[in-house]
Design an enzyme around this catalytic site. Structure first.
Site, PDB file in Angstrom:
ATOM      1  N   HIS A  26       0.826  -1.224   0.195  1.00 44.83           N
ATOM      2  CA  HIS A  26      -0.081   0.072   0.029  1.00 44.83           C
ATOM      3  C   HIS A  26       0.746   1.379  -0.149  1.00 44.83           C
ATOM      4  O   HIS A  26       0.567   2.275   0.538  1.00 44.83           O
ATOM      5  CB  HIS A  26      -1.050  -0.135   1.050  1.00 44.83           C
ATOM      6  CG  HIS A  26      -2.063  -1.006   0.825  1.00 44.83           C
ATOM      7  ND1 HIS A  26      -3.285  -0.814   0.060  1.00 44.83           N
ATOM      8  CD2 HIS A  26      -2.199  -2.254   1.362  1.00 44.83           C
ATOM      9  CE1 HIS A  26      -4.069  -1.925   0.088  1.00 44.83           C
ATOM     10  NE2 HIS A  26      -3.611  -2.833   0.873  1.00 44.83           N
ATOM     11  N   THR A  27       2.055   1.084  -0.675  1.00 41.21           N
ATOM     12  CA  THR A  27       2.910   2.332  -0.881  1.00 41.21           C
ATOM     13  C   THR A  27       2.908   2.781  -2.182  1.00 41.21           C
ATOM     14  O   THR A  27       3.095   3.755  -2.329  1.00 41.21           O
ATOM     15  CB  THR A  27       4.217   1.798  -0.465  1.00 41.21           C
ATOM     16  OG1 THR A  27       4.717   0.771  -0.832  1.00 41.21           O
ATOM     17  CG2 THR A  27       4.639   1.760   1.129  1.00 41.21           C
ATOM     18  N   GLY A  75      -4.033 -12.788  -4.597  1.00 40.56           N
ATOM     19  CA  GLY A  75      -3.216 -11.907  -4.078  1.00 40.56           C
ATOM     20  C   GLY A  75      -1.963 -12.058  -4.722  1.00 40.56           C
ATOM     21  O   GLY A  75      -1.147 -11.377  -4.233  1.00 40.56           O
ATOM     22  N   GLY A 125      -7.448 -14.101  -7.591  1.00 41.62           N
ATOM     23  CA  GLY A 125      -7.821 -13.844  -6.353  1.00 41.62           C
ATOM     24  C   GLY A 125      -7.219 -14.394  -5.337  1.00 41.62           C
ATOM     25  O   GLY A 125      -7.351 -14.283  -4.250  1.00 41.62           O
ATOM     26  N   ASP A 164       2.003  -4.011  -9.462  1.00 42.83           N
ATOM     27  CA  ASP A 164       1.514  -5.273 -10.076  1.00 42.83           C
ATOM     28  C   ASP A 164       1.904  -5.336 -11.747  1.00 42.83           C
ATOM     29  O   ASP A 164       2.727  -6.262 -11.924  1.00 42.83           O
ATOM     30  CB  ASP A 164       0.067  -5.677  -9.931  1.00 42.83           C
ATOM     31  CG  ASP A 164      -0.429  -5.666  -8.602  1.00 42.83           C
ATOM     32  OD1 ASP A 164       0.837  -5.552  -7.761  1.00 42.83           O
ATOM     33  OD2 ASP A 164      -1.488  -5.582  -8.232  1.00 42.83           O
ATOM     34  N   SER A 208      -3.279 -12.021 -10.371  1.00 46.65           N
ATOM     35  CA  SER A 208      -3.776 -12.506 -11.691  1.00 46.65           C
ATOM     36  C   SER A 208      -4.233 -11.693 -12.505  1.00 46.65           C
ATOM     37  O   SER A 208      -4.238 -11.855 -14.095  1.00 46.65           O
ATOM     38  CB  SER A 208      -4.826 -13.925 -11.424  1.00 46.65           C
ATOM     39  OG  SER A 208      -5.779 -13.311 -10.757  1.00 46.65           O
TER      40      SER A 208
HETATM   41  C1  GLA Z   1      -2.944  -4.304  -5.175  1.00 42.78           C
HETATM   42  C2  GLA Z   1      -2.708  -3.100  -6.165  1.00 42.78           C
HETATM   43  C3  GLA Z   1      -1.174  -2.988  -5.858  1.00 42.78           C
HETATM   44  C4  GLA Z   1      -0.691  -2.406  -4.587  1.00 42.78           C
HETATM   45  C5  GLA Z   1      -1.170  -3.505  -3.800  1.00 42.78           C
HETATM   46  C6  GLA Z   1      -1.022  -3.126  -2.156  1.00 42.78           C
HETATM   47  O1  GLA Z   1      -2.297  -5.493  -5.436  1.00 42.78           O
HETATM   48  O2  GLA Z   1      -3.015  -3.715  -7.369  1.00 42.78           O
HETATM   49  O3  GLA Z   1      -1.156  -1.695  -6.722  1.00 42.78           O
HETATM   50  O4  GLA Z   1      -1.372  -1.322  -4.253  1.00 42.78           O
HETATM   51  O5  GLA Z   1      -2.624  -3.768  -3.850  1.00 42.78           O
HETATM   52  O6  GLA Z   1       0.354  -3.117  -2.070  1.00 42.78           O
END
Ligand code: GLA
Length: 366
Positions: free
Chosen positions: A16-17, A105, A103, A153, A108
């Site tokens: 979440h950065t 994490g 889903g 991602d 995908s």
């Molecule tokens: C998801 C989002 C990313 C990132 C993470 C948390 O995967 O797609 O951009 O914000 O959550 O770090």
């Protein structure tokens, strides 16, 4: 015929950065999504089929509106953003396969978008760079899926390199690949198989809460644009002027950015104990300050502390379900997996799924 592939990702630390202009430390994994393209006889009609979902859809390039199904929006979104930016596409058929858990994490969705745009780029000679493609996929998330995701991602899926993680500055998009050498340790994932409906609305809400913290400080310090520009001292100075939620969110982000830098130093010094401690600290902060964890994730992280072979564990990705990332002795993966499964099943009544990963390369034509 064009065949393209793009991987999912892990994130070693820095959660979440990214949408706060901060630092992340992800790596592409060897699980990937593959897209097979052929031009068809139509000018504007595209037919897309997903082998995993066993369903497909047809769309018209002249009317790429938002659709009901999320997976379709990832693809229609990529095409829509490309066309809005002036790129020319024409009718094609596309078949999609994947071994990235949906889903879970491990993104995908980025694997899907990136394999798709990578193939389109080759099929229509769009001449896009990998970073431009990552940004277009991110826009597809924003404009078609309704999740205001950061760049991590898609960047990892495009820019990954075997055996390397990417230290990415999400403000400048400067990056550096770091070789991941863990001796007899390894990263390992356990997927809780929890998918919370509220994940995307809470994700967007966290951004608003972070912005509140920024706006409070910005009203007195003009130069502040994002949490990246705010030090812990500044945050403390303004603490009484912001609501406690905004304060907690900002505190997580500022410390998490610091943890990314410390993790990279720890890896350089081969100090895996330190890296493990930073992972635990990251989880604690995501749970108590950022409040994006859930019982199932917390349970796995808590249990891991009683295993000598585990040095660190934390929830990974957006949160509210998905995977826990463990740093553990490679030889003990099976024993840990077996024990964790039992403990988890006793507590929640079902088995989580292990996911053994390797750090792989970014998108390719194949
Ligand atoms: C998801 C989002 C990313 C990132 C993470 C948390 O995967 O797609 O951009 O914000 O959550 O770090």
């Amino acid at each position: 015929m064009i065949r393209s592939r793009a991987p999912g990702r892990i994130n070693i630390i820095g959660e979440h950065t990214d949408y706060n202009n901060g630092f992340v430390f992800p790596a592409a994994i060897s699980h990937y999504t593959e897209a097979l393209f052929t031009l068809n006889d139509h000018d504007h009609i595209c037919k897309i089929y997903s082998e995993v979902l066993q369903e497909g859809f047809t769309c018209d390039l002249r009317e790429l509106g938002i659709r009901q199904k999320t997976w379709e929006n990832y693809l229609v979104g990529v095409m829509g953003v490309l066309i809005n930016q002036g790129y020319k596409l024409r009718g094609f058929d596309c078949e999609i396969k994947s071994n990235v858990p949906i889903g879970g994490g491990v993104s995908s969705s980025a694997a899907l978008e990136c394999s798709f745009i990578f193939g389109l780029n080759a099929l229509f000679d769009l001449n896009l760079t990998r970073i431009e493609m990552a940004r277009i996929c991110q826009k597809a998330d924003h404009q078609y899926v309704g999740v205001m995701s950061g760049i991590m991602d898609q960047f990892a899926s495009m820019m990954g390199k075997a055996d390397h993680a990417i230290h990415l500055d999400c403000q400048s998009l400067e990056y550096k690949h770091h070789k991941i050498e863990l001796d007899d340790y390894s990263f390992f994932l356990i997927n809780t198989n929890v998918h919370h409906e509220l994940a995307s609305s809470e994700y967007n809400r966290r951004q608003t809460e972070c912005k509140e913290a920024v706006d409070t400080i910005k009203s007195r310090c003009n130069s502040v644009q994002s949490l990246r520009d705010i030090s812990l001292n500044m945050l403390e100075e303004f603490k009484s002027q912001m609501n406690s939620i905004a304060y907690k969110r900002a505190l997580h982000v500022i410390n998490e950015n610091e943890r990314v830098q410390l993790s990279i130093e720890a890896l350089k010094e081969n100090d895996l104990i330190k890296l493990g401690q930073l992972m635990y600290a990251s989880h604690h902060s995501l749970c108590t300050l950022y409040e994006v964890s859930c019982d199932e994730l917390d349970f796995l992280v808590e249990q891991s502390k009683s295993f000598d072979s585990i040095l660190g564990a934390r929830m990974m990705g957006g949160g509210f379900g998905g995977c826990v990332l463990f740093l553990l002795k490679e030889d003990d993966i099976e024993a840990v997996d077996k024990n964790m499964k039992e403990l988890f099943e006793n507590r929640f009544g079902y088995k989580p799924s292990p996911l053994k990963i390797e750090i792989g390369q970014g998108a390719v034509l194949c």
